[in-house]
Enzyme design. Structure first.
Site, PDB file in Angstrom:
ATOM      1  N   GLY A 169       0.812  -1.211   0.000  1.00  0.00           N
ATOM      2  CA  GLY A 169       0.000   0.000   0.000  1.00  0.00           C
ATOM      3  C   GLY A 169       0.843   1.258   0.000  1.00  0.00           C
ATOM      4  O   GLY A 169       1.761   1.427  -0.799  1.00  0.00           O
ATOM      5  N   GLY A 170       0.521   2.166   0.930  1.00  0.00           N
ATOM      6  CA  GLY A 170       1.262   3.424   1.024  1.00  0.00           C
ATOM      7  C   GLY A 170       2.745   3.188   1.250  1.00  0.00           C
ATOM      8  O   GLY A 170       3.585   4.015   0.868  1.00  0.00           O
ATOM      9  N   GLY A 403      19.545   7.686 -34.366  1.00  0.00           N
ATOM     10  CA  GLY A 403      18.942   8.515 -33.324  1.00  0.00           C
ATOM     11  C   GLY A 403      19.744   8.466 -32.040  1.00  0.00           C
ATOM     12  O   GLY A 403      19.857   9.455 -31.313  1.00  0.00           O
ATOM     13  N   ALA A 404      20.311   7.303 -31.771  1.00  0.00           N
ATOM     14  CA  ALA A 404      21.023   7.162 -30.505  1.00  0.00           C
ATOM     15  C   ALA A 404      22.237   8.090 -30.453  1.00  0.00           C
ATOM     16  O   ALA A 404      22.609   8.583 -29.393  1.00  0.00           O
ATOM     17  CB  ALA A 404      21.421   5.715 -30.297  1.00  0.00           C
TER      18      ALA A 404
END
Ligand code: HXC
Length: 513
Positions: A169-170, A403-404
């Protein structure tokens, strides 16, 4: 009453607050250490100062709950780690499973706010079943205040979360907002436990499979470090803190180097195979270059096609980002983008120069990447490199395609000093792929298509696949011999350390990836 009696009463209360986390026969529960033993391992001997020892929870919270009354199941305070001030909170799982009630939360928030105002790192030792069910909305409100303090501190003071038991949970979302998560093999993180998964999703899964340390270190990437046990994990925390500044207005600790800054690295002349298809371990290049070969790898087991971590160069802390040709040929995929982005954001926020080692054939193509949003996730990496104002040094070891090339610390993204080895290949793509696109017709029509293709590939390699076109355009600053890498990078680091926009009050938080 005599002073002795007062002191005895005080000691009794503090002893209760200390918690036990031990079974009736004195054994550690499930082999885990107590909250106090953990605190003692984290801090320098006899340096920890506890605060809020005598805080008590609202009476109602004890409905059905077992455990110590004083301290409300969490130890908070400050002390020295490697001689530097650090704040911490350690949850005590022997008090209602370390669950978080209102006063438990108040103690943690108070310590976090102190850490922020005094500019000290905050370390949370988590061992908690999440919001304390008996305290209802008071617990939930407590978590909200912790999350808010996490966000306020993000990018200002280093925040480390150490997961040392089952956390739900939290208890997982606060770590999710911090800079680093360290887990043990014997710890778990999940938003809901296996019981809830079984009833809601009709899925049978064990705690280990759902959110064990190994799963988070290898599959989800939630954990940045995985250790065998509490002791190893807390030593890792101390090591990691040694690479981080106390806050974003200071520099990471400088350690006068024993390693010669001008040391040549002849082993690098042979380490990277000339054949671009042959893999090698980029971590060997890193350890050749950095001080004493010491490299603290972050996210070692996740997205292994990208290697990131801390080291020292000439005594200064640096962050390394390197493609790993041994995994997926060093291509950049979604996970690798997220891994490097997170690391670059950390380095930028905490004034740590970034050294990028490139050997990259490009982004990983295919439907799984496109459907997963490689466009959005790869863009995060561009954004992080562009926005970073710390020194950005880069060295191309072999391939720098497509692109790299643009993304990973190029001149266009304001890379500071960029170097390449003589066998580096800077091009839109590899020779075979380029020939296939540009000369498909010509190759097909040739009397001997294979021979013509080989000829064109070799022409392309000669013309484009080298560092000299980029050097001629000023897109890299120099071509260097591999053996000179350390001394060249040391000198580049020294001149760029004075970069003017390196220190600003708060650049940005470290948003979760
Ligand atoms: C009160 C709790 C508790 C909780 C555990 N305990 N979780 N008490 N509130 N949230 C108590 C148990 O009753 C038990 O008390 C003791 O702690 C030890 O728990 P066990 O279940 O025996 O331990 P273990 O088998 O190790 O299992 C640990 C666990 C499990 C996996 C964490 O306890 C569990 O699933 N707890 C609930 C987790 C959960 O769903 N939390 C979500 C809360 S919601 P006794 O008296 O028997 O020793 C939340 C919202 C925040 O956090 C929202 C954020 C966005």
């Amino acid at each position: 009453m005599q002073m002795d009696d007062f002191v005895r009463k005080l000691r009794d209360r503090k002893a209760i607050a200390a918690g036990t986390q031990k079974d009736a026969d004195g054994q550690h529960q499930k082999g885990r250490l107590t909250a106090r033993e953990r605190i003692n391992l984290l801090f320098d001997p006899d340096s920890f100062n506890e605060i809020d020892t005598l805080v008590t929870p609202r009476y109602d919270s004890y409905m059905g709950g077992k455990g110590s009354r004083y301290g409300d199941g969490v130890i908070t305070g400050f002390g020295l780690v490697g001689g530097r001030q650090v704040f911490a909170a350690a949850q005590d799982a022997s008090v209602m499973g370390g669950s978080l009630g209102e006063m438990h939360a108040n103690k943690i928030v108070k310590a976090m706010k102190m850490a922020l105002s005094y500019g000290c790192p905050f370390v949370a030792l988590n061992d908690s079943g999440g919001a304390r069910i008996q305290e209802g909305v008071d617990s939930l409100g407590g978590y909200a205040r912790i999350f808010d303090a996490n966000c306020e501190s993000s990018g200002v003071i280093p925040q480390l979360s150490v997961i040392l038991g089952p956390c739900a949970g939290g208890a997982v979302y606060s770590p999710g907002l911090t800079d680093f998560i360290l887990m043990t093999e014997n710890s778990y993180m999940f938003i809901t436990g296996p019981e809830v998964v079984r009833s809601v999703m009709q899925e049978n899964v064990s705690q280990e499979e759902l959110g064990g340390g190994r799963i988070h270190a290898t599959e989800s990437g939630v954990a940045h470090f995985l250790s065998r046990d509490d002791k190893e994990c807390l030593l890792k925390v101390r090591e990691l803190l040694g690479y981080l500044p106390s806050n974003n207005q200071s520099d990471p600790p400088y350690v006068p180097p024993r390693d010669d800054p001008e040391r040549r690295c002849p082993e690098l002349d042979e380490l990277v195979p000339v054949d671009p298809q042959k893999p090698y371990d980029v971590r060997r290049v890193i350890s050749s270059i950095v001080d004493d070969g010491r490299f603290l790898e972050v996210h070692e087991l996740w997205a292994q096609n990208m290697v990131v971590g801390f080291a020292r160069l000439d005594g200064y802390v640096v962050g390394l980002v390197a493609n790993q040709p041994m995994v997926l040929a060093g291509t950049v995929d979604i996970k690798a983008s997220l891994k490097a982005t997170h690391f670059i954001r950390i380095c930028d926020a905490y004034n740590i120069p970034i050294i990028t080692l490139q050997d990259v054939p490009g982004f990983l193509p295919g439907t799984s990447q496109e459907y997963g949003g490689i466009i959005r996730n790869g863009a995060r990496l561009i954004y992080a490199y562009s926005e970073a104002t710390v020194p950005k040094l880069m060295l191309i070891l072999r391939k720098s395609y497509g692109g790299a090339y643009c993304v990973m610390s190029s001149k266009g993204l304001r890379g500071d000093l960029l170097y390449a080895w003589p066998n580096a290949e800077l091009a839109v793509m590899g020779a075979a792929g380029a020939v296939n696109i540009l000369f498909r017709g010509e190759v097909k029509a040739a009397a001997d298509p294979k021979a013509r293709s080989a000829e064109l590939v070799s022409e392309y390699q000669e013309k484009f696949n080298n560092p000299y076109v980029a050097a001629a355009r000023g897109l890299i600053d120099d071509v260097i011999e591999p053996r000179d890498s350390r001394r060249v990078l040391v000198r580049a680091l020294r001149v760029t350390l004075s970069k003017r926009d390196r220190h600003v009050p708060k650049k940005h938080g470290i948003s979760p990836m």
